[in-house]
Design a protein around this motif. Sequence first.
Motif, short mmCIF file in Angstrom:
data_model
loop_
_atom_site.label_atom_id
_atom_site.label_comp_id
_atom_site.label_asym_id
_atom_site.label_seq_id
_atom_site.Cartn_x
_atom_site.Cartn_y
_atom_site.Cartn_z
N THR A 45 -60.71 -25.06 30.40
CA THR A 45 -60.99 -26.12 31.38
C THR A 45 -59.80 -27.06 31.49
O THR A 45 -59.39 -27.65 30.48
CB THR A 45 -62.23 -26.91 30.97
N PRO A 46 -59.21 -27.22 32.67
CA PRO A 46 -58.07 -28.13 32.82
C PRO A 46 -58.42 -29.54 32.34
O PRO A 46 -59.49 -30.06 32.64
CB PRO A 46 -57.81 -28.11 34.33
N GLY A 47 -57.51 -30.15 31.62
CA GLY A 47 -57.73 -31.49 31.10
C GLY A 47 -58.49 -31.48 29.78
O GLY A 47 -58.00 -32.00 28.76
N ILE A 48 -59.64 -30.85 29.76
CA ILE A 48 -60.44 -30.78 28.53
C ILE A 48 -59.69 -29.98 27.46
O ILE A 48 -59.74 -30.33 26.27
CB ILE A 48 -61.82 -30.17 28.81
N ARG A 49 -59.00 -28.94 27.87
CA ARG A 49 -58.29 -28.14 26.87
C ARG A 49 -57.17 -28.94 26.20
O ARG A 49 -56.80 -28.65 25.06
CB ARG A 49 -57.74 -26.87 27.50
N TYR A 50 -56.65 -29.96 26.89
CA TYR A 50 -55.66 -30.83 26.26
C TYR A 50 -56.30 -31.62 25.13
O TYR A 50 -55.75 -31.70 24.02
CB TYR A 50 -55.05 -31.78 27.29
N PHE A 51 -57.45 -32.24 25.40
CA PHE A 51 -58.14 -32.98 24.35
C PHE A 51 -58.56 -32.06 23.21
O PHE A 51 -58.50 -32.44 22.04
CB PHE A 51 -59.36 -33.70 24.93
N LEU A 52 -58.99 -30.86 23.54
CA LEU A 52 -59.37 -29.90 22.51
C LEU A 52 -58.19 -29.62 21.58
O LEU A 52 -58.36 -29.56 20.35
CB LEU A 52 -59.85 -28.60 23.16
N ALA A 53 -57.01 -29.47 22.16
CA ALA A 53 -55.82 -29.18 21.34
C ALA A 53 -55.42 -30.37 20.48
O ALA A 53 -54.77 -30.18 19.44
CB ALA A 53 -54.66 -28.78 22.25
#
Length: 500
Positions: A326-334
């Motif tokens: 998911t764009p954006g969410i995957r950044y926070f996940l990382a």
Amino acid sequence: MLHSVPRFPASPVFSRFGTRQSWNSVLRPLLPSFVADYLFPDHRPTWRLHSTSYLDGLRGIASVIVFICHYTEENFGALTASYGIHEDEPPGLLQLPYLRIIFSGRPMVHIFFVISGFVLSYKPIKAIHARDLDQCYTALASSTFRRAFRLFGPCIVSTLIVLYLFQTGYLVDPAPLDTWTKQFWRWKGAVFHQISWPWAWDRDLRPAYDIHLWTIPIEFVHSMLLFMVILMLSRVRLRIRQAAVFGLMAYCLACGKWAGFEFLAGLFLAEVHLLQHAQPKAWESSDVGDEADKDVLASIMKVLHLSLIFVGLFIGGWPNFDADKTPGIRYFLAQTPFPFAAMDPLAPQKFWFGLSAVFIVWSVGELAFLRNFFEGPVAQYCGRISYAVYICHGPVLGLFQEPVLGLPYSPPTGSPGMPGFKKPIMGWGVKGHLGVANSTQTTVSWFFGLCIIGPMVIWAADVFWRAVDTPVVNLGKKLENACLDNAEPSPRSQGYSAAA
């Protein structure tokens, strides 16, 4: 302005209950409170706002979103996926960031916990600031005594109702047991070891009879933790207390204990709230430059809080699956830190939900237009029935979602007369009439189904609030008063204290 009470037609049935008072006693308990207040304005209660009423409104809206979440996940699961990540499924507008917050119930649980930490801390912390430690200890003792009644009492009643619905076949999962006795002992085990067993801390015990009650033991045990921390820090200086609470919040995050962090964050915000009301904010102080400087500082703070709300609502749309796509969410996940990154698949979202819940609760209180919205009549009404909505929505969905939503049309499979041939199944209910073949049909069916089932949940919750929730709260107060030891200290005990 008072509305006139309608005249009821003369008939043998109505003549028996011909007075307004008799109709009030018969109809009022069965009608939603806002309908009853309209029909019987003489008995309309008055509700007053206080400095933290916006938290009640926020909790009320969050509880409604939790209901919409479970309604959506159980009946329209395709809508919960992130927008556009599945090429074989056309995306719907409700899957877009920010719009999807309407059915994002998981972050609402974290908002509940921050609000609980705030509200439970407010009275004893206020007494500490007033240098009235006796009042602080009285508030802590009273809250500790009544907390079990407040949380577990309504759940015991609701699960007894669910027990009846299971055993009589109105709810079909699980199937009825051989005898009522077996069903009762199964219920007793669920109440003792899942619903009211708090010492698993933040584990989801998945209670039988209503799986949505998994938060209740977590709420109870962290309430006890909160009271202990306030008691421990009640006599220390302000800055030491704030530093200690902040340190405990960091310790909880370092240990992966998200619920402990959220309750203690509520305590921290409660003290900040009291300090802000005791003295002017920095940008309102006469010590800060001229009016232009104050306006700049106020604008900066407004932009900060709007940004926190903006980011928090985006994180609130975290999908149940495919967060790494998911764009954006995957950044926070990382960016999820240890230990949340290594605990379980849902732990990263709990970390980010916890942080965003703290900032949302803080920012809502700082932005006048949001605070005014949550102090409005709709939000305040939702706040009054919020616990009842949380408790009642599961059983109501179990009873009515299938009859209301039905099934979509299913075409035949195979060839007539050949092995494996299945006849077509005609659609019925909302799904059968409106369809779920594409995203537009699914969204329309979701909306109309919500318009039918939503009022059922609100009605049931309203009745449960007045018939069960409020009486249980009052019972806790009466039991506390009946058990209090108000005797004057004896001369022997006073001499002992002096000697000590």
